[in-house]
Structures are given as structure tokens and as C-alpha cells.
Design a protein around this motif. Structure first.
Motif, short mmCIF file in Angstrom:
data_model
loop_
_atom_site.label_atom_id
_atom_site.label_comp_id
_atom_site.label_asym_id
_atom_site.label_seq_id
_atom_site.Cartn_x
_atom_site.Cartn_y
_atom_site.Cartn_z
N GLN A 155 12.22 11.11 9.54
CA GLN A 155 12.48 9.54 9.99
C GLN A 155 11.23 8.85 10.26
O GLN A 155 9.97 9.50 10.50
CB GLN A 155 13.76 9.72 10.97
CG GLN A 155 15.03 10.52 10.44
CD GLN A 155 16.20 9.90 11.17
OE1 GLN A 155 16.19 9.38 11.90
NE2 GLN A 155 17.37 10.64 10.57
N LEU A 156 11.46 7.45 10.68
CA LEU A 156 10.41 6.75 10.85
C LEU A 156 9.16 6.96 11.45
O LEU A 156 8.26 7.06 10.77
CB LEU A 156 11.06 5.34 11.66
CG LEU A 156 9.96 4.35 11.90
CD1 LEU A 156 9.13 3.69 10.50
CD2 LEU A 156 10.17 3.24 12.95
N LEU A 157 9.09 7.68 12.76
CA LEU A 157 7.75 7.77 13.34
C LEU A 157 6.99 9.12 12.84
O LEU A 157 5.84 9.09 12.50
CB LEU A 157 8.01 8.14 14.72
CG LEU A 157 8.69 6.73 15.80
CD1 LEU A 157 9.01 6.93 17.05
CD2 LEU A 157 8.06 5.77 15.41
N PRO A 198 0.77 -1.16 0.04
CA PRO A 198 0.10 -0.01 0.03
C PRO A 198 0.94 1.11 -0.03
O PRO A 198 0.34 2.30 0.04
CB PRO A 198 -0.95 -0.11 1.23
CG PRO A 198 -0.71 -1.56 1.63
CD PRO A 198 0.63 -2.10 1.32
N GLN A 199 2.15 1.04 -0.09
CA GLN A 199 2.96 2.40 0.06
C GLN A 199 3.57 2.68 -1.37
O GLN A 199 4.58 3.62 -1.41
CB GLN A 199 4.11 2.11 1.05
CG GLN A 199 3.59 1.87 2.52
CD GLN A 199 4.56 1.80 3.59
OE1 GLN A 199 6.00 1.84 3.48
NE2 GLN A 199 4.32 1.16 4.80
N VAL A 200 2.95 2.28 -2.38
CA VAL A 200 3.25 2.84 -3.73
C VAL A 200 3.25 4.37 -3.77
O VAL A 200 4.03 4.97 -4.82
CB VAL A 200 2.44 2.18 -4.92
CG1 VAL A 200 2.81 0.62 -5.11
CG2 VAL A 200 0.95 2.28 -4.75
N PRO A 204 1.40 -8.16 12.93
CA PRO A 204 1.51 -7.03 13.63
C PRO A 204 2.36 -6.02 13.20
O PRO A 204 3.36 -6.13 12.97
CB PRO A 204 2.38 -7.49 15.08
CG PRO A 204 2.86 -8.79 14.55
CD PRO A 204 2.23 -9.41 13.51
N ARG A 205 1.99 -4.78 12.97
CA ARG A 205 2.73 -3.79 12.20
C ARG A 205 4.08 -3.61 13.14
O ARG A 205 5.30 -3.67 12.33
CB ARG A 205 1.99 -2.29 12.24
CG ARG A 205 2.61 -1.59 11.44
CD ARG A 205 2.00 -0.25 11.25
NE ARG A 205 2.83 0.31 10.05
CZ ARG A 205 1.99 0.85 8.92
NH1 ARG A 205 0.84 0.54 8.62
NH2 ARG A 205 2.84 1.07 7.85
N PHE A 206 4.02 -3.16 14.29
CA PHE A 206 5.21 -3.15 15.19
C PHE A 206 4.37 -3.14 16.39
O PHE A 206 3.37 -2.39 16.61
CB PHE A 206 6.22 -2.09 14.86
CG PHE A 206 5.75 -0.60 14.81
CD1 PHE A 206 4.81 -0.29 14.71
CD2 PHE A 206 6.92 0.07 15.12
CE1 PHE A 206 4.45 1.18 14.79
CE2 PHE A 206 6.60 1.48 14.90
CZ PHE A 206 5.48 2.22 14.81
N1 GUN Z 1 7.48 0.58 11.34
C1 GUN Z 1 6.20 0.38 11.44
N2 GUN Z 1 5.33 0.51 10.32
C2 GUN Z 1 6.44 0.55 9.48
C3 GUN Z 1 6.53 0.93 8.02
O1 GUN Z 1 5.25 0.98 7.41
N3 GUN Z 1 7.66 0.91 7.32
C4 GUN Z 1 8.97 0.90 7.96
N4 GUN Z 1 9.98 1.01 7.22
N5 GUN Z 1 8.84 0.84 9.52
C5 GUN Z 1 7.71 0.66 10.23
#
Ligand code: GUN
Ligand code: ZN
Length: 446
Positions: free
Chosen positions: A103-105, A92-94, A214-216
Motif C-alpha cells: 500500500q501507499l507508503l 517517471p513511474q512507467v 509539492p509531492r505530498f
Molecule cells: N503520494 C505521494 N507520492 C505519491 C505517488 O507517487 N503516488 C501516489 N498514488 N500517491 C502518492
């Protein structure tokens, strides 16, 4: 848009012999690249029947044995390699690939979560899944471990599209019941129920395999972690995929949300989410105890070099992971990652190791993207090399795809040096054709 040869998939399966040169790994060549672990046949025949490799060997030996009805697909000048395996990517990240400045968050909340809300719409998801899979195929990638969104219909869209192309794919619905926009959250109960329904619908259906996703840890409550533990026990043949130890702020947040754990990885361990067929993206900041635990539990890291560089997460130490016995795969991690090309991803993997004083050999790079990736996904009995009985997924690389590649490879004799040139200078232009389930699913025009 589907490539012309895709339509052949719907014709009845038959026997095809592909004539090309061939390069693949017979076993793990080790980081420094034991060349005897790699087989190169300058003029090979690969005989494919009903989606499986029936035979492979030098053309000189096999041509006289072929029956009358066997058509020969003449691809001389191209190098057949096993289909590439991307062990961590988000379909889904196209629309967020190459998003500037975070950065990430912040990247998740500014770009990624808003983009993922669109996948509530099945028609949108269908179009995105088709687009994504066609990008993988044009890059020679035939298997991937894929994150969908929280919406069950995003998984239906994905597997419908991957099965239409005859692909072996792993995918699952993200489980996330906190710290996300309202439109992207399930609950511990609905996440559990929807995942069970999706497992029943898709796991081991055709070539599809389901991953509990689990996404994270920061986007799941303890109640949801408990439900994932139950899912993992109730469905032991499924995969698990998630993220761990990617970014320093993420790690600090996970520690705050789940106090009392020895490490971020230990949170997943506590809920029985480290096991065979569990693949964790990034793993940059694991310590020695974590790496040892990954090996003991059978869980696998996915090294995502373009993402780790692009969103500024850090440098993955491949040498350390291998020394700890980790079975590592490589992931593009698009949209944190910047390319669907496994060739380009290997090129960046090489640079990340160079920055840490290690040279990633072309043999090991080839291994990571093929047999090693298959091993990381516990699919090495089916994929990753070109051998009788394996599933017929492969790519044909063109060492003359661009003027620069043609010039550079013209002065090289060793096929591994040619592969190194392809991973340094190549991308989708270097993939002349891709075959999945024995059928041509992409061929580059011209
Ligand atoms: N950590 C939680 N979700 C994601 C994501 O969509 N991409 C990345 N790189 N790290 C994540
Ligand atoms: Zn990811």
C-alpha cells in the motif's frame, strides 16, 4: 517509437476537414446524465485550421461550403470525442506500474522512489518521457497534469517531448526535502530556485503550463512549505498539484508531522496551496468541511479509481464531492494506477461508484474525461468539447475495435450506450487515431 502520422506535424499547418460521427458534452450533464447536455452528430465535419477548430456541423450542411483546397480525412465509422484529459499522472513511474503487494507508503519506498532516482540522467528521462507520451496518445489522451521527479532535468525532458508532439500539458518538478532517499531530495532553497527557473523556462511556453508540485506534505519541511507559499504568490497563474487524504496511514503520518491542523487538507490551506488551478490527487478521506473548503478555495480533486483500488487506498465518493460543489477530474495516477487508458479508468470509476450504490452515467463519465476534466484544470475555454475556437485536440474511437466490442455495440442504438460499452470493454485498441493541435499524432495500424 513515433507513429507514422506524427511526422505530419512538421509539415506546414493547413486546413483539414475530418468526417466522422461526433459525441461531446455541451455542458455538465450531472451524475445521472442529462442527455440534452450531450450532442451527437452521426455524420459530422470538423474543420480544423492551424491547430484550432474553425467549424463543426452536419456533413450535409458543411460539405458544400468547403473550399477547393480542403482535404477530407474520411473517418466514417469512427466516433470523434474531445481528447481525453488525465488530471493526475506520474510520467517517471512507467517502470513501476503493476508492482505487487504494497500500500501507499511501502509502495513509495519499495518501488517508486528507487525508480525515480534514475531520472537524474537526462537521457533516461528523455526516453521515458517519449515512451510515456506515446502511451497517452495511443489512448486518446491529449492533456494531462503530470508529476515529474525532483530533478529539474526530468521537467526539461518532459516538456521538450510534449512540445515536440504539439501537446497542451501541465507538469512540474516534485518538491521534497525530507523522508525520501538522499538522491531524491532538494532543499527548501534549491527547490524554490529550481522551480522558479522552470516556471520561467516552461510556463506558457508553446502549450506548456507549469505546476508547483509539492509531492505530498509528509515529504516537505515547514521551511519548504513556506517556500511553496511564496512560489504560489509570486506565480499566481501557475498550477499547483499534490496528493491529499489518499491512505489512512499517510493521513496519520501527516497529522504527526504537522500537528495542530484541523485536517490533512488544512495543512495545504495553511500554506496558501488551495486556490484556483490547484489539483489534489485522491481526496478519498476528506470530510464535509474539507469538501466545502475545496469548493470555496477553487481547488480541484482528481479521482483516481484504478490507483485507489490497486494500492488499496479506498473508495472515492463522487456523489458526495459533486454535492459539495467540487469540480472533479479523473486521473489514471500511473504507476499507482494500472492503465493509461481513460476508457478503462472510467470503467473502474463506474465500478467504484456501484460499490457505493451510485450509478455513474455514461454522459457524466464522458464529461469527466473531457469537458469536466478541462474545467477541473481551468482549461474549458480551450479544451473539452468540439466547438469553433477551441484547440483541435480529439480522439477517434472505433466501436468495432475488437470482436467483442463489435458484437456488443452492434445491438446498441444510443451513442451513450456505445460510449458505455467502450469504457467497459475498451482500451487503447478502441482508439483509432488521436489528433493534437489539429494534427494526427497517433493512428492505430490496420
Ligand atoms: N503520494 C505521494 N507520492 C505519491 C505517488 O507517487 N503516488 C501516489 N498514488 N500517491 C502518492
Ligand atoms: Zn499520484
Amino acid at each position: 517509437m513515433l507513429t507514422a502520422c506524427f511526422h505530419e506535424y512538421h509539415r506546414s499547418m493547413n486546413v483539414t476537414a475530418i468526417r466522422s460521427s461526433l459525441l461531446h458534452c455541451l455542458r455538465d450533464p450531472g451524475l445521472s446524465g442529462d442527455a440534452s447536455a450531450v450532442e451527437y452528430l452521426p455524420d459530422a465535419i470538423t474543420l480544423v485550421r492551424d491547430g484550432y477548430i474553425e467549424n463543426v456541423g452536419p456533413a450535409e450542411a458543411l460539405l458544400p461550403t468547403l473550399g477547393q483546397g480542403v482535404s477530407i480525412d474520411d473517418q466514417r465509422g469512427k466516433i470523434m470525442v474531445p481528447g481525453f484529459i488525465d488530471t493526475h499522472v506520474h510520467y517517471p513511474q512507467v517502470d513501476v506500474i503493476g508492482a505487487y503487494g504494497t500500500q501507499l507508503l511501502d509502495w513509495l519506498s519499495r518501488y517508486t522512489f528507487p525508480a525515480e532516482t534514475k531520472f537524474a540522467d537526462r537521457a533516461f528521462a528523455d526516453t521515458a518521457a517519449a515512451f510515456f507520451l506515446d502511451r497517452l496518445l495511443e489512448n486518446g489522451t491529449t492533456t494531462a497534469s503530470v508529476f515529474c521527479t525532483v530533478h529539474p532535468q526530468s521537467v526539461d525532458a518532459f516538456f521538450t517531448a510534449s512540445e515536440a508532439r504539439g501537446l497542451r500539458m501541465i507538469a512540474g518538478k516534485c518538491l521534497m526535502d525530507r523522508h525520501a532517499p538522499e538522491a531524491l531530495m532538494d532543499t527548501a532553497e534549491t527547490g524554490y530556485r529550481d522551480t522558479k527557473l522552470l516556471i520561467e523556462r516552461w510556463h506558457e511556453h508553446a502549450r506548456s503550463l507549469y505546476a508547483i508540485t509539492p509531492r505530498f506534505a509528509p515529504t516537505s519541511t515547514i521551511a519548504q512549505m513556506e517556500k511553496m507559499k511564496a512560489l504560489s504568490h509570486e506565480h499566481p497563474t501557475t498550477y499547483i498539484q499534490s496528493h491529499v487524504a489518499e491512505n489512512k496511514a499517510e493521513i496519520a503520518w501527516a497529522a504527526e508531522l504537522f500537528p495542530g491542523h484541523r485536517s490533512y487538507l488544512d495543512i495545504y490551506d495553511h500554506y496558501c496551496l488551495l486556490r484556483d488551478k490547484a489539483i489534489y490527487g485522491h481526496c478519498i478521506y476528506l470530510d464535509d468541511a474539507d469538501r466545502a473548503r475545496m469548493t470555496a478555495a477553487g481547488a480541484r480533486p482528481s479521482f483516481c479509481p484504478t490507483s485507489n483500488l490497486f494500492i488499496g487506498s479506498g473508495l472515492y465518493d463522487l456523489k458526495q464531492a459533486i454535492a459539495a460543489g467540487n469540480v472533479v477530474g479523473v486521473g489514471t495516477d500511473v504507476g499507482g494506477g494500472t492503465s493509461y487508458s481513460m476508457l478503462r479508468t472510467l470503467g473502474e470509476a463506474y465500478k467504484v461508484q456501484q460499490l457505493q450504490g451510485t450509478s455513474l452515467s455514461p454522459a457524466y463519465a464522458l464529461y469527466l474525461a473531457t469537458l469536466g476534466g478541462a474545467k477541473a484544470l481551468s482549461l474549458d475555454d480551450k479544451l473539452g468539447s468540439i466547438a469553433p475556437g477551441k484547440e483541435a485536440d480529439f480522439a477517434l474511437l472505433d466501436p468495432k475495435a475488437t470482436p467483442l466490442l463489435a458484437r456488443r455495440t452492434a445491438v446498441l442504438d444510443d451513442p451513450l450506450d456505445t460510449f458505455f460499452a467502450l469504457m467497459t470493454l475498451g482500451d487503447d485498441r478502441a482508439v483509432a487515431a488521436t489528433y493534437a493541435n489539429g494534427v494526427c499524432v497517433h493512428s492505430r495500424p490496420g
